[in-house]
Design a protein around this motif. Structure first.
Motif, PDB file in Angstrom:
ATOM      1  N   UNK A   1       0.680   8.379  -3.776  1.00 52.72           N
ATOM      2  CA  UNK A   1       0.744   7.776  -3.229  1.00 52.72           C
ATOM      3  C   UNK A   1       1.710   7.034  -1.789  1.00 52.72           C
ATOM      4  N   UNK A   2       2.519   7.520  -2.667  1.00 53.90           N
ATOM      5  CA  UNK A   2       3.833   7.376  -1.307  1.00 53.90           C
ATOM      6  C   UNK A   2       3.465   8.722  -0.279  1.00 53.90           C
ATOM      7  N   UNK A   3       2.599   9.625  -1.073  1.00 56.67           N
ATOM      8  CA  UNK A   3       2.648  10.847   0.686  1.00 56.67           C
ATOM      9  C   UNK A   3       1.338  10.262   0.984  1.00 56.67           C
ATOM     10  N   UNK A   4       0.349   9.159   0.428  1.00 55.77           N
ATOM     11  CA  UNK A   4      -0.967   9.200   0.468  1.00 55.77           C
ATOM     12  C   UNK A   4       0.076   8.218   2.046  1.00 55.77           C
ATOM     13  N   UNK A   5       0.733   7.193   1.640  1.00 55.46           N
ATOM     14  CA  UNK A   5       1.229   6.442   2.946  1.00 55.46           C
ATOM     15  C   UNK A   5       1.557   7.423   3.853  1.00 55.46           C
ATOM     16  N   UNK A   6       2.370   8.316   4.015  1.00 58.78           N
ATOM     17  CA  UNK A   6       3.218   9.095   4.961  1.00 58.78           C
ATOM     18  C   UNK A   6       1.696   9.757   6.231  1.00 58.78           C
ATOM     19  N   UNK A   7       0.625   9.913   4.930  1.00 61.08           N
ATOM     20  CA  UNK A   7      -0.138  11.052   5.771  1.00 61.08           C
ATOM     21  C   UNK A   7      -0.578   9.178   6.804  1.00 61.08           C
ATOM     22  N   UNK A   8      -1.344   8.280   6.185  1.00 63.74           N
ATOM     23  CA  UNK A   8      -1.299   7.094   6.859  1.00 63.74           C
ATOM     24  C   UNK A   8      -0.702   7.233   8.017  1.00 63.74           C
ATOM     25  N   UNK A   9       0.338   6.982   8.217  1.00 61.77           N
ATOM     26  CA  UNK A   9       1.459   6.737   8.859  1.00 61.77           C
ATOM     27  C   UNK A   9       1.199   7.463  10.019  1.00 61.77           C
TER      28      UNK A   9
END
Length: 302
Positions: free
Chosen positions: A1-9
């Motif tokens: 979940x955290x990595x997904x957010x970083x990817x979006x940013x």
């Protein structure tokens, strides 16, 4: 979940960077490569839409001039110099010539008393004069009734006047003397060559030098005005005889100031015949002197 957010940013940052790069490139391209068809400015638009004015034809121009005459400009005031020039040099139109049916006025240099004429019955013994002499004197006296002035250089009454020798020339030419010279000096020579001339040195009215003076004789003076000629004769007239009223000698001709009855006259007239007084000037050219008298050549004693 955290990595997904970083990817979006990260994806959003990359997309923003591409947008900024594209926007900057677009602006640079617009600067370096301007629009090949720019919108014309207001000045260009007026220039492009202005229609050329057609050149009018000569007929149309003439018609416009007739329909709308150009008003005369308001005359400007003359300068003092121009006014002086116009007064010194009047145009020829300022002196109108006589119209049809009009009698020209006499040309006189000065104002004087009216011209004088005598009838034959006012001259003593006129009817006993030789016929040819009467013809000449009749013609001379007829001119004194035309109110002619003294006009230098004229030998024709149509010029409204005559000078002294012009008067003699006109009268004698009309009466059959075609060889008569025009000026007074040569008229004197003409008489002298004929051999019937009487010189007068005296200044007295009762001088014996006047005993042979006869009606119709030509009278000669010198020194009436300043002129360089040879012989120096400057004035001539015709002797009439004696006036019944006064018993004084009278003559006829044209003068610019001689007298009749003590009053100065200018023009064709009868005048007193008097010997001039002694000269007041040492210059003989401007001191009137009576030279003498002579018979008209060819007149005879009929």
């Amino acid at each position: 979940m955290k990595w997904l957010l970083i990817l979006v940013i990260l994806l959003g940052a990359i997309d923003a960077a591409h947008s900024a790069e594209e926007s900057l490139g677009t602006r640079i391209k617009k600067v370096l490569e301007p629009d090949p068809s720019p919108t014309p400015t207001r000045k260009h638009r007026r220039h492009l839409t202005k229609k050329p004015t057609p050149t009018p034809s000569p007929a149309a121009s003439a018609k416009r001039k007739r329909a709308s005459p150009t008003p005369s400009p308001t005359p400007k005031s003359k300068s003092k110099r121009n006014e002086a020039t116009s007064s010194e040099s009047p145009s020829a139109t300022e002196t109108p010539s006589p119209g049809a049916g009009e009698s020209p006025k006499p040309v006189q240099g000065k104002e004087g008393w009216p011209n004088v004429s005598l009838s034959p019955d006012q001259i003593a013994g006129y009817q006993s004069y030789p016929p040819k002499v009467r013809q000449i004197l009749d013609a001379a006296l007829a001119l004194t009734k035309q109110n002619l002035g003294y006009t230098y250089g004229s030998a024709d009454p149509k010029n409204s006047g005559m000078d002294c020798s012009g008067f003699i020339y006109y009268v004698l030419q009309q009466k059959g003397f075609p060889d008569l010279p025009r000026d007074s000096s040569q008229q004197y020579v003409w008489v002298r060559k004929a051999g019937d001339f009487n010189a007068v040195l005296s200044r007295k009215e009762d001088s014996f030098e006047l005993d042979d003076l006869k009606p119709g004789d030509l009278l000669f003076w010198r020194g009436t005005y300043n002129i360089d000629r040879d012989p120096p004769i400057t004035h001539t007239m015709i002797y009439l005889g004696r006036e019944k009223r006064t018993n004084k000698r009278v003559m006829v001709g044209s003068s610019d100031g001689r007298t009749y009855d003590g009053k100065q006259r200018w023009g064709v007239s009868v005048f007193d015949f008097k010997l001039p007084p002694p000269p007041k000037s040492g210059d003989a050219k401007i001191s009137p002197v009576f030279v003498g008298y002579g018979r008209i050549p060819g007149l005879g004693e009929d």
